[in-house]
Every structure is written in structure tokens, then in C-alpha cells.
Design a protein around this motif. Structure first.
Motif, mmCIF file in Angstrom:
data_model
loop_
_atom_site.group_PDB
_atom_site.id
_atom_site.type_symbol
_atom_site.label_atom_id
_atom_site.label_comp_id
_atom_site.label_asym_id
_atom_site.label_seq_id
_atom_site.Cartn_x
_atom_site.Cartn_y
_atom_site.Cartn_z
ATOM 1 N N LEU A 142 0.850 -1.181 0.000
ATOM 2 C CA LEU A 142 0.000 0.000 0.000
ATOM 3 C C LEU A 142 0.891 1.238 0.000
ATOM 4 C CD1 LEU A 142 -2.727 -1.011 2.622
ATOM 5 C CD2 LEU A 142 -2.702 -1.408 0.151
ATOM 6 N N THR A 143 0.565 2.200 -0.863
ATOM 7 C CA THR A 143 1.350 3.429 -0.966
ATOM 8 C C THR A 143 0.539 4.609 -0.438
ATOM 9 O OG1 THR A 143 2.475 2.567 -2.927
ATOM 10 C CG2 THR A 143 2.628 4.933 -2.521
ATOM 11 N N PHE A 144 1.117 5.305 0.537
ATOM 12 C CA PHE A 144 0.460 6.465 1.131
ATOM 13 C C PHE A 144 1.225 7.732 0.758
ATOM 14 C CE2 PHE A 144 -0.765 2.859 3.680
ATOM 15 C CZ PHE A 144 -2.119 3.074 3.902
ATOM 16 N N GLU A 145 0.508 8.796 0.473
ATOM 17 C CA GLU A 145 1.118 10.029 0.021
ATOM 18 C C GLU A 145 2.066 10.618 1.058
ATOM 19 O OE1 GLU A 145 -1.980 12.661 -1.138
ATOM 20 O OE2 GLU A 145 -2.566 11.493 -2.904
ATOM 21 N N GLY A 146 1.765 10.426 2.334
ATOM 22 C CA GLY A 146 2.588 11.046 3.359
ATOM 23 C C GLY A 146 3.738 10.206 3.869
ATOM 24 N N SER A 147 3.603 8.869 3.803
ATOM 25 C CA SER A 147 4.615 8.008 4.429
ATOM 26 C C SER A 147 5.212 6.965 3.502
ATOM 27 C CB SER A 147 4.009 7.309 5.647
ATOM 28 O OG SER A 147 2.901 6.515 5.256
ATOM 29 N N GLY A 148 4.823 6.945 2.250
ATOM 30 C CA GLY A 148 5.400 6.007 1.306
ATOM 31 C C GLY A 148 4.749 4.639 1.338
ATOM 32 N N GLU A 149 5.553 3.597 1.082
ATOM 33 C CA GLU A 149 5.035 2.245 0.939
ATOM 34 C C GLU A 149 5.116 1.443 2.234
ATOM 35 O OE1 GLU A 149 7.192 0.385 -2.185
ATOM 36 O OE2 GLU A 149 6.177 1.504 -3.780
ATOM 37 N N VAL A 150 4.147 0.567 2.402
ATOM 38 C CA VAL A 150 4.171 -0.423 3.479
ATOM 39 C C VAL A 150 3.696 -1.737 2.867
ATOM 40 C CG1 VAL A 150 1.861 0.276 4.219
ATOM 41 C CG2 VAL A 150 3.316 -1.052 5.762
ATOM 42 N N ALA A 151 4.457 -2.812 3.105
ATOM 43 C CA ALA A 151 4.165 -4.085 2.442
ATOM 44 C C ALA A 151 4.079 -5.221 3.442
ATOM 45 C CB ALA A 151 5.230 -4.385 1.388
ATOM 46 N N VAL A 152 3.308 -6.231 3.064
ATOM 47 C CA VAL A 152 3.161 -7.419 3.897
ATOM 48 C C VAL A 152 2.717 -8.582 3.009
ATOM 49 C CG1 VAL A 152 0.726 -7.002 4.447
ATOM 50 C CG2 VAL A 152 2.150 -8.294 6.055
ATOM 51 N N GLN A 153 3.134 -9.785 3.352
ATOM 52 C CA GLN A 153 2.707 -10.973 2.613
ATOM 53 C C GLN A 153 1.412 -11.491 3.235
ATOM 54 O OE1 GLN A 153 5.894 -13.810 2.445
ATOM 55 N NE2 GLN A 153 7.176 -12.524 1.139
ATOM 56 N N ALA A 154 0.330 -11.368 2.486
ATOM 57 C CA ALA A 154 -0.998 -11.689 3.007
ATOM 58 C C ALA A 154 -1.545 -12.973 2.403
ATOM 59 C CB ALA A 154 -1.957 -10.540 2.717
ATOM 60 N N PRO A 155 -2.311 -13.729 3.176
ATOM 61 C CA PRO A 155 -2.905 -14.964 2.661
ATOM 62 C C PRO A 155 -4.153 -14.704 1.826
ATOM 63 C CG PRO A 155 -3.587 -14.620 4.910
ATOM 64 C CD PRO A 155 -2.619 -13.519 4.600
ATOM 65 N N VAL A 156 -4.435 -15.635 0.942
ATOM 66 C CA VAL A 156 -5.671 -15.609 0.163
ATOM 67 C C VAL A 156 -6.617 -16.631 0.782
ATOM 68 C CG1 VAL A 156 -6.726 -15.931 -2.100
ATOM 69 C CG2 VAL A 156 -4.417 -14.974 -1.916
ATOM 70 N N VAL A 157 -7.817 -16.196 1.124
ATOM 71 C CA VAL A 157 -8.769 -17.072 1.798
ATOM 72 C C VAL A 157 -10.047 -17.217 0.976
ATOM 73 C CG1 VAL A 157 -7.874 -16.419 4.069
ATOM 74 C CG2 VAL A 157 -9.808 -15.159 3.104
ATOM 75 N N ALA A 158 -10.787 -18.256 1.262
ATOM 76 C CA ALA A 158 -12.056 -18.499 0.573
ATOM 77 C C ALA A 158 -13.122 -17.529 1.077
ATOM 78 C CB ALA A 158 -12.510 -19.939 0.810
ATOM 79 N N ARG A 159 -14.071 -17.232 0.215
ATOM 80 C CA ARG A 159 -15.178 -16.365 0.624
ATOM 81 C C ARG A 159 -16.195 -17.194 1.407
ATOM 82 N NH1 ARG A 159 -17.546 -11.636 0.063
ATOM 83 N NH2 ARG A 159 -15.816 -10.802 -1.157
ATOM 84 N N ILE A 160 -16.212 -16.985 2.720
ATOM 85 C CA ILE A 160 -17.149 -17.661 3.607
ATOM 86 C C ILE A 160 -18.034 -16.608 4.260
ATOM 87 C CG2 ILE A 160 -15.607 -19.612 4.014
ATOM 88 C CD1 ILE A 160 -14.762 -18.314 6.615
ATOM 89 N N ALA A 161 -18.961 -17.048 5.084
ATOM 90 C CA ALA A 161 -19.923 -16.133 5.697
ATOM 91 C C ALA A 161 -19.243 -15.027 6.491
ATOM 92 C CB ALA A 161 -20.874 -16.918 6.597
ATOM 93 N N GLU A 162 -18.098 -15.330 7.081
ATOM 94 C CA GLU A 162 -17.396 -14.340 7.889
ATOM 95 C C GLU A 162 -17.007 -13.107 7.090
ATOM 96 O OE1 GLU A 162 -13.423 -14.081 10.763
ATOM 97 O OE2 GLU A 162 -14.130 -15.995 9.965
#
Length: 205
Positions: A142-162
Motif C-alpha cells: 500500500l502506498t500512502f502520500e505522506g509516508s510512502g510504501e508499506v508491504a506485507v505478505q498476506a494470505p488468500v482465503v475463501a469467501r465464507i460467511a465471515e
């Protein structure tokens, strides 16, 4: 007459507890490296001016993806989201797939010293990301105009009721679709009115 039996029992109990603890650690390690996340558990980035919590991508029914993330702004200034890049991690260790870059309209901002939840408003939804799916990982930047980039390795999950509160399409796409449906309904109504008028003007035999 004294006996060492109590001491031996205590020592045995400690050994059993240690073995159980090691087994639990081993299970947790396997679960973490198996690239499978439990529902509701996302990635965390606690460093930097802007921090991310419970970041994950929900796989939609049409094969697109929607981002869900908590964003915390630790600065004294508002942080405006300028864009995002999604880079899938491939099966081969250390390799990456084709990144997908998305520009935002500049209307998503995290207040100074505050927090924002991305997802329920469809800020980054309906994303077309190649070479990924449920159980895989994607580097979310994610790139923010004031603070630059922040990154993280995120999981892909199934679409469930939650995750039912996270839209499958972006707010802009939803608005465009609604406008198209409204225009089509108006056109259909106009055609029906025209046909009705034609019937009224047709002389009876």
C-alpha cells in the motif's frame, strides 16, 4: 524411611510437560509454513509510520479478489492512500508472479493518530490478480502520500460467511453497474411507453 518417589514423579511430570510443549510448537510451525490460514487470521506489519493488521485477500465467486485490512496511522498527519500493488508469490520459493497495480481516487484516508478498516466499503475489491488463489500468498504493498510504501505478505482465503460484509466489486464498479442498470431500466420503460402509445393511436378495425 525416606523415598525419592515424589521427586521422580515430579521430574517425570516436567519431562511430559516439556514434550507436550515441544509437540505444540512443532504443530504451530508446520501450520505456519503450510501456507494455510484459519478464517479471520491475516498478516501483520507492526513497523513504520503506517501499520497493517489482519491483512488478507478474499477470493470472490468470479475469480477476482477483495482486500480486507486494518490500517493504523501513528503519525500526526492524515495519510491518504495513493495506490496499491498486489504481487502473487509462486509455488517456487523466492519467486513472484505478475504484479497488479491499482490507483485510488485519493478519497481513502487514515486520520492522524487513527485507524481505518479497508474492505467493507469496497475500496480495493474486484481485483484481477494472476497466478494466485485460496491458500496462496500475495505481497500487498500500500502506498500512502505522506509516508510512502508499506508491504506485507498476506494470505488468500475463501469467501465464507465471515467475509460477507466485504464486497466482491469496488465501490466505483458498483456505482457504474447501478448507473447502467438504471439507464437500461429507463430505456426499457421508454420503449414500453412508446409501444403503449402506438397501440392507443392505432385505429380499431
Amino acid at each position: 524411611m525416606t523415598t525419592d518417589r515424589p521427586r521422580r514423579l515430579a521430574a517425570a511430570a516436567l519431562v511430559l510437560a516439556a514434550a507436550t510443549g515441544l509437540a505444540g510448537c512443532h504443530t504451530g510451525f508446520d501450520a505456519a509454513t503450510g501456507k494455510q490460514y484459519q478464517p479471520g487470521i491475516g498478516a501483520v506489519q507492526r513497523e513504520g509510520d503506517v501499520r497493517l493488521y489482519n491483512v488478507l485477500l478474499v477470493e470472490n465467486s468470479d475469480g477476482t479478489f477483495s482486500l480486507s485490512a486494518g490500517v493504523v496511522n501513528t503519525t500526526d498527519d492524515e495519510q491518504v492512500l495513493a495506490g496499491a500493488t498486489f504481487t502473487p508469490l509462486t509455488v517456487e520459493e523466492g519467486s513472484e508472479g505478475t504484479p497488479t497495480a491499482v490507483e485510488t481516487a485519493g478519497d481513502v484516508a487514515v486520520p492522524a493518530g487513527g485507524r481505518l478498516t479497508l474492505g467493507p466499503e469496497g475500496e480495493l475489491a474486484g481485483l484481477e490478480i494472476e497466478d494466485t488463489g485460496e491458500g496462496r500468498y500475495v505481497t500487498v504493498t500500500l502506498t500512502f502520500e505522506g509516508s510512502g510504501e508499506v508491504a506485507v505478505q498476506a494470505p488468500v482465503v475463501a469467501r465464507i460467511a465471515e467475509y460477507s460484509s466485504i464486497p466482491e466489486e469496488s465501490a466505483a464498479a458498483a456505482a457504474e453497474r447501478a448507473a447502467e442498470e438504471e439507464a437500461a431500466a429507463e430505456e426499457e420503460a421508454a420503449e414500453e411507453d412508446g409501444e403503449a402509445a402506438l397501440v392507443e393511436d392505432t385505429p380499431a378495425e
